[in-house]
Design an enzyme around this catalytic site. Structure first.
Site, mmCIF file in Angstrom:
data_model
loop_
_atom_site.group_PDB
_atom_site.id
_atom_site.type_symbol
_atom_site.label_atom_id
_atom_site.label_comp_id
_atom_site.label_asym_id
_atom_site.label_seq_id
_atom_site.Cartn_x
_atom_site.Cartn_y
_atom_site.Cartn_z
ATOM 1 C CG HIS A 329 -0.269 0.290 2.351
ATOM 2 N ND1 HIS A 329 -0.111 1.484 3.234
ATOM 3 C CD2 HIS A 329 0.120 -0.841 3.340
ATOM 4 C CE1 HIS A 329 0.707 1.136 3.995
ATOM 5 N NE2 HIS A 329 0.720 -0.086 4.581
ATOM 6 C CB CYS A 347 2.209 -2.929 5.101
ATOM 7 S SG CYS A 347 0.961 -3.383 6.053
#
Length: 402
Positions: A329, A347
């Protein structure tokens, strides 16, 4: 249990059938029924009717009605518990009627049949057929729905709502076919869940079909198989991303050709406060879903408000790759170290342009291979960690080979 009135014997002929449905409304009749009882003509033997098979019918097997010394004129089969009739087919010589509708567990079926002899004299037979009543019914659900198309890393499989005692028998009832043909196998994740994958990634452009034939089967402990399921999966082009925690780069390959390289920042391995290390899981991930905008809340994995390291922040262009909160992301706060350091909470952070490109390009089943992250291996129950298991270990996870 089978009860009979009139002439003949009652039993049931076994043959394959699946599902659990009946036709609403009246039972199907063949021809027009004659008068009840037996009409006789001197010198011509009366026709007889028998319901062939045994006691306590499995609902996967049909009800079979046979005439001897004549032909069937009418057959009706009704489930008085539901008010539904049962359809069936008459053989070309009109001596055998076989139900074609799916039957139900724990049900009573009322059967009425009329046969006529060579002189046209009618014989009517009535009886009851009882299907087995199991202690439990284990119904499968698809591990992955078949809507849309999928990447080459797709994992398919089944989840049951009861424990499976006889895994080998159940596994034998599964069928997976692919075009083109590819070597693959089953792996039991627990007592209720089983996954299927090929030895290597699916070939781009493949069609994969999963079918079960468990309905009506005894699967251990008095439990029987529930309604069967099937699904057909379409595999699109190969999209594989390779993310390296040492180079801090993520490279995207389309059908084996490098088409994109982007700097990234993975989960931090340093023991820095307040949470310490939060490395990204090593191993092959697959895309599980996407959300263009999402509030990332650490409470989703147990770090809640008031705890050290709690965060709640809006993030854009989110591609989920594990059940443990790992995403590709956008993160504008880490742009300065993307390509040089791993500082995230697990992430794979990118800038806006690169995150949007991956969001637009990668879809469910596409592959993200993570290496050198400093984290543990992705587990099979943490998304689709199935690919982290060696092929020999995968084969050992089958109830037929383990």
């Amino acid at each position: 249990m089978i009860r009979i009135a009139g002439l003949g014997l009652v039993a049931l002929l076994l043959a394959a059938c699946s599902g659990q449905t009946e036709t609403a409304g009246a039972a199907q009749a063949v021809g027009a029924a004659g008068a009840p009882g037996t009409a006789t003509v001197p010198g011509v033997p009366a026709a007889t009717v028998a319901f062939e098979g045994g006691d306590q019918l499995s609902p996967k097997d049909p009800i079979v009605v046979k005439a001897s010394g004549g032909t069937l004129q009418a057959v009706t089969v009704t489930n008085p518990q539901t008010g539904n009739g049962v359809k069936g087919d008459l053989s070309p010589d009109k001596t055998t009627w076989t139900s074609t509708d799916h039957l139900r567990y724990g049900s009573t079926y009322q059967v009425a049949a009329t046969a006529v002899n060579q002189a046209g004299a009618a014989t009517e037979q009535r009886g009851e057929v009882h299907t087995i009543k199991p202690s439990g019914v284990a119904t499968p659900a698809l591990f992955q729905s078949a809507s849309g198309d999928f990447g080459v890393g797709l994992i398919i499989g089944l989840k049951f709502d009861h424990d499976i005692a006889d895994k080998a028998a159940v596994e034998k009832s599964f069928k997976v076919t692919s075009s083109p043909a590819q070597d693959g196998g089953w792996y039991w994740v627990g007592k209720r869940e089983v996954h299927f994958r090929p030895k290597e990634y699916w070939k781009a452009g493949s069609t994969v079909k999963l079918e079960t034939t468990t309905f009506g089967m005894p699967i251990g402990g008095g439990v029987y198989g529930g309604q069967d399921v099937s699904a057909t999966y379409k595999i699109h082009d190969s999209w594989i991303a390779k993310a390296d925690g040492k180079t801090h780069q993520i490279k995207a390959y389309h059908n084996g050709q490098l088409v994109k390289t982007a700097p990234t920042s993975m989960g931090k391995t340093a023991n820095t406060p307040p949470r310490g290390p939060t490395p990204t899981f090593n191993g092959t991930h697959t895309v599980l879903g996407k959300e263009d905008h999402k509030i990332m809340d650490s409470c989703s994995y147990g770090v809640c408000e008031g705890d050290p390291g709690y965060y709640k922040a809006p993030e854009n262009w989110n591609v989920r790759i594990s059940n443990d909160g790992e995403y590709l992301h956008e993160n504008l706060k880490t742009v300065g170290v993307q390509g040089s350091d791993n500082v995230s909470n697990g992430c794979l952070n990118m800038n806006t342009e690169n995150a949007k490109w991956f969001f637009d390009t990668f879809n469910v089943g596409d592959v993200v291979e993570v290496t050198n992250s400093g984290g543990p291996q992705l587990a099979i129950n943490n998304g689709h960690g199935d690919w982290a298991i060696s092929w020999s270990a995968w084969q050992a996870g089958s109830a037929l080979h383990g």
